[in-house]
Write a protein that holds these residues in place. Sequence first.
Motif, PDB file in Angstrom:
ATOM      1  N   VAL A  69       0.841  -1.196   0.000  1.00 32.60           N
ATOM      2  CA  VAL A  69       0.000   0.000   0.000  1.00 32.60           C
ATOM      3  C   VAL A  69       0.876   1.246   0.000  1.00 32.60           C
ATOM      4  O   VAL A  69       1.788   1.386   0.824  1.00 32.60           O
ATOM      5  N   VAL A  70       0.573   2.145  -0.930  1.00 36.53           N
ATOM      6  CA  VAL A  70       1.162   3.486  -0.941  1.00 36.53           C
ATOM      7  C   VAL A  70       0.036   4.443  -0.584  1.00 36.53           C
ATOM      8  O   VAL A  70      -0.940   4.572  -1.332  1.00 36.53           O
ATOM      9  N   ALA A  71       0.146   5.091   0.566  1.00 35.96           N
ATOM     10  CA  ALA A  71      -0.981   5.845   1.114  1.00 35.96           C
ATOM     11  C   ALA A  71      -0.629   7.299   1.335  1.00 35.96           C
ATOM     12  O   ALA A  71       0.478   7.631   1.775  1.00 35.96           O
ATOM     13  N   ALA A  72      -1.591   8.154   1.052  1.00 36.77           N
ATOM     14  CA  ALA A  72      -1.475   9.557   1.426  1.00 36.77           C
ATOM     15  C   ALA A  72      -1.517   9.669   2.947  1.00 36.77           C
ATOM     16  O   ALA A  72      -2.140   8.846   3.621  1.00 36.77           O
ATOM     17  N   PRO A  73      -0.869  10.680   3.495  1.00 34.04           N
ATOM     18  CA  PRO A  73      -0.859  10.810   4.957  1.00 34.04           C
ATOM     19  C   PRO A  73      -2.218  11.272   5.485  1.00 34.04           C
ATOM     20  O   PRO A  73      -2.784  12.242   5.007  1.00 34.04           O
ATOM     21  N   ASN A  74      -2.735  10.553   6.444  1.00 39.51           N
ATOM     22  CA  ASN A  74      -3.916  10.987   7.204  1.00 39.51           C
ATOM     23  C   ASN A  74      -3.989  10.147   8.467  1.00 39.51           C
ATOM     24  O   ASN A  74      -3.222   9.189   8.631  1.00 39.51           O
ATOM     25  N   GLY A  75      -4.909  10.488   9.352  1.00 36.93           N
ATOM     26  CA  GLY A  75      -4.929   9.846  10.653  1.00 36.93           C
ATOM     27  C   GLY A  75      -5.107   8.351  10.611  1.00 36.93           C
ATOM     28  O   GLY A  75      -4.441   7.607  11.347  1.00 36.93           O
ATOM     29  N   GLY A  76      -6.003   7.855   9.775  1.00 38.92           N
ATOM     30  CA  GLY A  76      -6.234   6.415   9.698  1.00 38.92           C
ATOM     31  C   GLY A  76      -5.080   5.665   9.082  1.00 38.92           C
ATOM     32  O   GLY A  76      -4.654   4.620   9.586  1.00 38.92           O
ATOM     33  N   HIS A  77      -4.534   6.192   7.965  1.00 43.32           N
ATOM     34  CA  HIS A  77      -3.396   5.530   7.314  1.00 43.32           C
ATOM     35  C   HIS A  77      -2.163   5.526   8.208  1.00 43.32           C
ATOM     36  O   HIS A  77      -1.444   4.521   8.291  1.00 43.32           O
ATOM     37  N   ASP A  78      -1.903   6.645   8.861  1.00 42.54           N
ATOM     38  CA  ASP A  78      -0.699   6.758   9.695  1.00 42.54           C
ATOM     39  C   ASP A  78      -0.689   5.719  10.805  1.00 42.54           C
ATOM     40  O   ASP A  78       0.380   5.243  11.211  1.00 42.54           O
ATOM     41  N   GLU A  79      -1.875   5.373  11.306  1.00 43.27           N
ATOM     42  CA  GLU A  79      -1.947   4.419  12.415  1.00 43.27           C
ATOM     43  C   GLU A  79      -1.802   2.976  11.948  1.00 43.27           C
ATOM     44  O   GLU A  79      -1.413   2.107  12.726  1.00 43.27           O
ATOM     45  N   ILE A 121      -0.043   1.872   8.911  1.00 44.66           N
ATOM     46  CA  ILE A 121       1.139   1.558   8.106  1.00 44.66           C
ATOM     47  C   ILE A 121       2.403   1.991   8.828  1.00 44.66           C
ATOM     48  O   ILE A 121       2.510   3.133   9.288  1.00 44.66           O
ATOM     49  N   GLU A 122       3.343   1.085   8.923  1.00 42.94           N
ATOM     50  CA  GLU A 122       4.674   1.421   9.422  1.00 42.94           C
ATOM     51  C   GLU A 122       5.556   1.693   8.200  1.00 42.94           C
ATOM     52  O   GLU A 122       5.880   0.776   7.444  1.00 42.94           O
ATOM     53  N   HIS A 123       5.912   2.953   8.024  1.00 37.52           N
ATOM     54  CA  HIS A 123       6.578   3.399   6.799  1.00 37.52           C
ATOM     55  C   HIS A 123       7.854   2.600   6.525  1.00 37.52           C
ATOM     56  O   HIS A 123       8.702   2.419   7.398  1.00 37.52           O
ATOM     57  N   LEU A 124       7.946   2.090   5.303  1.00 41.71           N
ATOM     58  CA  LEU A 124       9.073   1.325   4.779  1.00 41.71           C
ATOM     59  C   LEU A 124       9.217  -0.064   5.412  1.00 41.71           C
ATOM     60  O   LEU A 124      10.177  -0.772   5.126  1.00 41.71           O
ATOM     61  N   ARG A 125       8.268  -0.446   6.258  1.00 41.28           N
ATOM     62  CA  ARG A 125       8.274  -1.802   6.812  1.00 41.28           C
ATOM     63  C   ARG A 125       7.025  -2.582   6.402  1.00 41.28           C
ATOM     64  O   ARG A 125       7.124  -3.760   6.070  1.00 41.28           O
ATOM     65  N   THR A 126       5.860  -1.926   6.437  1.00 42.96           N
ATOM     66  CA  THR A 126       4.629  -2.604   6.035  1.00 42.96           C
ATOM     67  C   THR A 126       3.884  -1.811   4.954  1.00 42.96           C
ATOM     68  O   THR A 126       2.706  -2.068   4.703  1.00 42.96           O
ATOM     69  N   GLY A 127       4.547  -0.875   4.331  1.00 42.74           N
ATOM     70  CA  GLY A 127       3.938  -0.059   3.293  1.00 42.74           C
ATOM     71  C   GLY A 127       4.675   1.256   3.169  1.00 42.74           C
ATOM     72  O   GLY A 127       5.745   1.454   3.761  1.00 42.74           O
ATOM     73  N   ILE A 128       4.093   2.170   2.391  1.00 44.62           N
ATOM     74  CA  ILE A 128       4.695   3.475   2.150  1.00 44.62           C
ATOM     75  C   ILE A 128       3.697   4.561   2.526  1.00 44.62           C
ATOM     76  O   ILE A 128       2.544   4.542   2.058  1.00 44.62           O
ATOM     77  N   LEU A 129       4.117   5.501   3.362  1.00 45.06           N
ATOM     78  CA  LEU A 129       3.344   6.697   3.666  1.00 45.06           C
ATOM     79  C   LEU A 129       3.970   7.864   2.908  1.00 45.06           C
ATOM     80  O   LEU A 129       5.108   8.256   3.173  1.00 45.06           O
ATOM     81  N   SER A 130       3.244   8.418   1.951  1.00 42.01           N
ATOM     82  CA  SER A 130       3.757   9.540   1.174  1.00 42.01           C
ATOM     83  C   SER A 130       3.834  10.793   2.041  1.00 42.01           C
ATOM     84  O   SER A 130       3.179  10.889   3.084  1.00 42.01           O
ATOM     85  N   GLU A 184       6.678  -6.797  -3.137  1.00 36.26           N
ATOM     86  CA  GLU A 184       6.237  -8.044  -2.530  1.00 36.26           C
ATOM     87  C   GLU A 184       6.738  -8.165  -1.091  1.00 36.26           C
ATOM     88  O   GLU A 184       6.009  -8.640  -0.202  1.00 36.26           O
ATOM     89  N   GLU A 185       7.960  -7.731  -0.832  1.00 39.00           N
ATOM     90  CA  GLU A 185       8.495  -7.789   0.531  1.00 39.00           C
ATOM     91  C   GLU A 185       7.648  -6.958   1.488  1.00 39.00           C
ATOM     92  O   GLU A 185       7.281  -7.416   2.580  1.00 39.00           O
ATOM     93  N   LEU A 186       7.305  -5.728   1.081  1.00 39.01           N
ATOM     94  CA  LEU A 186       6.482  -4.867   1.939  1.00 39.01           C
ATOM     95  C   LEU A 186       5.060  -5.420   2.064  1.00 39.01           C
ATOM     96  O   LEU A 186       4.470  -5.388   3.148  1.00 39.01           O
ATOM     97  N   GLY A 187       4.519  -5.930   0.955  1.00 44.18           N
ATOM     98  CA  GLY A 187       3.171  -6.472   0.997  1.00 44.18           C
ATOM     99  C   GLY A 187       3.044  -7.687   1.892  1.00 44.18           C
ATOM    100  O   GLY A 187       2.080  -7.817   2.660  1.00 44.18           O
ATOM    101  N   MET A 188       4.016  -8.584   1.837  1.00 43.64           N
ATOM    102  CA  MET A 188       3.954  -9.778   2.682  1.00 43.64           C
ATOM    103  C   MET A 188       4.172  -9.429   4.153  1.00 43.64           C
ATOM    104  O   MET A 188       3.585 -10.057   5.048  1.00 43.64           O
ATOM    105  N   ALA A 189       5.003  -8.425   4.427  1.00 43.04           N
ATOM    106  CA  ALA A 189       5.166  -7.972   5.813  1.00 43.04           C
ATOM    107  C   ALA A 189       3.849  -7.399   6.339  1.00 43.04           C
ATOM    108  O   ALA A 189       3.467  -7.636   7.498  1.00 43.04           O
ATOM    109  N   ALA A 190       3.143  -6.650   5.489  1.00 46.47           N
ATOM    110  CA  ALA A 190       1.839  -6.109   5.885  1.00 46.47           C
ATOM    111  C   ALA A 190       0.844  -7.242   6.130  1.00 46.47           C
ATOM    112  O   ALA A 190       0.072  -7.206   7.103  1.00 46.47           O
ATOM    113  N   HIS A 191       0.852  -8.241   5.259  1.00 46.26           N
ATOM    114  CA  HIS A 191      -0.039  -9.393   5.422  1.00 46.26           C
ATOM    115  C   HIS A 191       0.195 -10.092   6.762  1.00 46.26           C
ATOM    116  O   HIS A 191      -0.757 -10.395   7.497  1.00 46.26           O
ATOM    117  N   ARG A 192       1.459 -10.326   7.099  1.00 43.53           N
ATOM    118  CA  ARG A 192       1.756 -11.002   8.368  1.00 43.53           C
ATOM    119  C   ARG A 192       1.304 -10.158   9.557  1.00 43.53           C
ATOM    120  O   ARG A 192       0.724 -10.689  10.518  1.00 43.53           O
TER     121      ARG A 192
END
Length: 378
Positions: free
Chosen positions: A314-324, A326-335, A358-366
């Motif tokens: 997931v590549v997400a725009a910054p906002n309160g729900g996304h920020d909580e 996604i862990e940036h560069l570990r489980t996705g990308i926060l722009s 795929e690495e970030l996506g699978m980390a998010a899945h776990r």
Amino acid sequence: MSERILHLTRDFPPRSGGGLSTAVGELAAAQRRRGDDVAVVSFDAWRPSRSPAAPPAGSVAPAHHEPGRDGMGSVQVWRIGSGDDPALVHRVASAFDPARVEVHHPMLWSLGREVADRFAARLAYTAHVLAAVMDELRELDTPTASAAAEAAAICEADVVHAPSRWVERELLERWPQVAMRLRRRRLGIDVGELPLVRPHGMRRFAVGMVGRFSDVKGTDAGLDVLAALLGGHPEALAVVVGGLPESARSERRVVARFRDRTPEPVAARVTFTGWLPRAEALEVMADTRVMLAPSVVETWGLAVTEAMALGCCVVAAPNGGHDEQIEHLRTGILSVDHDAASLLEDVRPLVRHPDLAEELGMAAHRMMTSRARDEQSS
């Protein structure tokens, strides 16, 4: 101790009206697992605009009923569509005798308050949206009816549920008097209902976007990102799931504007599915490697939760729900911003380097799978 809980909402599953449908469906299921008896009145594709009449005599059968068994509570679902009388809610409450009434949409607040007062039930409101914030983003001079009803709900409810820490902060800043009645209620999903997670090499779409077409959802910025990205990757395919289920004409206009401003060879590689039932939308998400989430504001963002659980990067725009979530560069990308240029800068490396996606996506899945199972067992 089990309770009898009446929910007033819109588009309860299996109808799919977006995140609200998923959120209330999952909440009702969790309450049943806890042993609570649940009743739901769902206003489907309709926003009530008047106070209900006095409840007429007689009773009405639910559209769906599952009795309690093996420690699980029962569930009954009534549906109100266009032209039906919302006084049905009073008849349901008379038969069900709720100890708690939960309201999930600001335009249903006055009806929920009447029912709770009549049956001496505790009254709860969940801030699935923040209408006051959306009014400010749109620079409206006069509060919308939703914003006015939202303010009444937050001031009058016995309990106010906030889906995220950001919502908590916003509510406390705007209505400090809510502090003693405010509770966190993080939204979740049942991972057992999701499609199987596929390796990224087996997925059809390089990038996708899911949700309602709206200014606050960042639809135009997201579509511009897809066009620019595909222009530099002639082999890549993109998909857009969602639209405007209540206005097919407006949805067609959004798609037509995109095609008008996009070169035909690029536009031809973007599939617009329209609004899909949730199960079908999840299948498309499971077939997508990178999911773009351009919303300017989200109180939580269940589409992001679902995409991460399905192993999408997931590549997400910054906002309160996304920020909580996604862990940036570990489980996705926060722009860094909501604009198309910022989002494109973050999406491009993931399409060029699919192993990273795929690495970030699978980390998010776990992470999401572990969290969902912990919450279901608690």
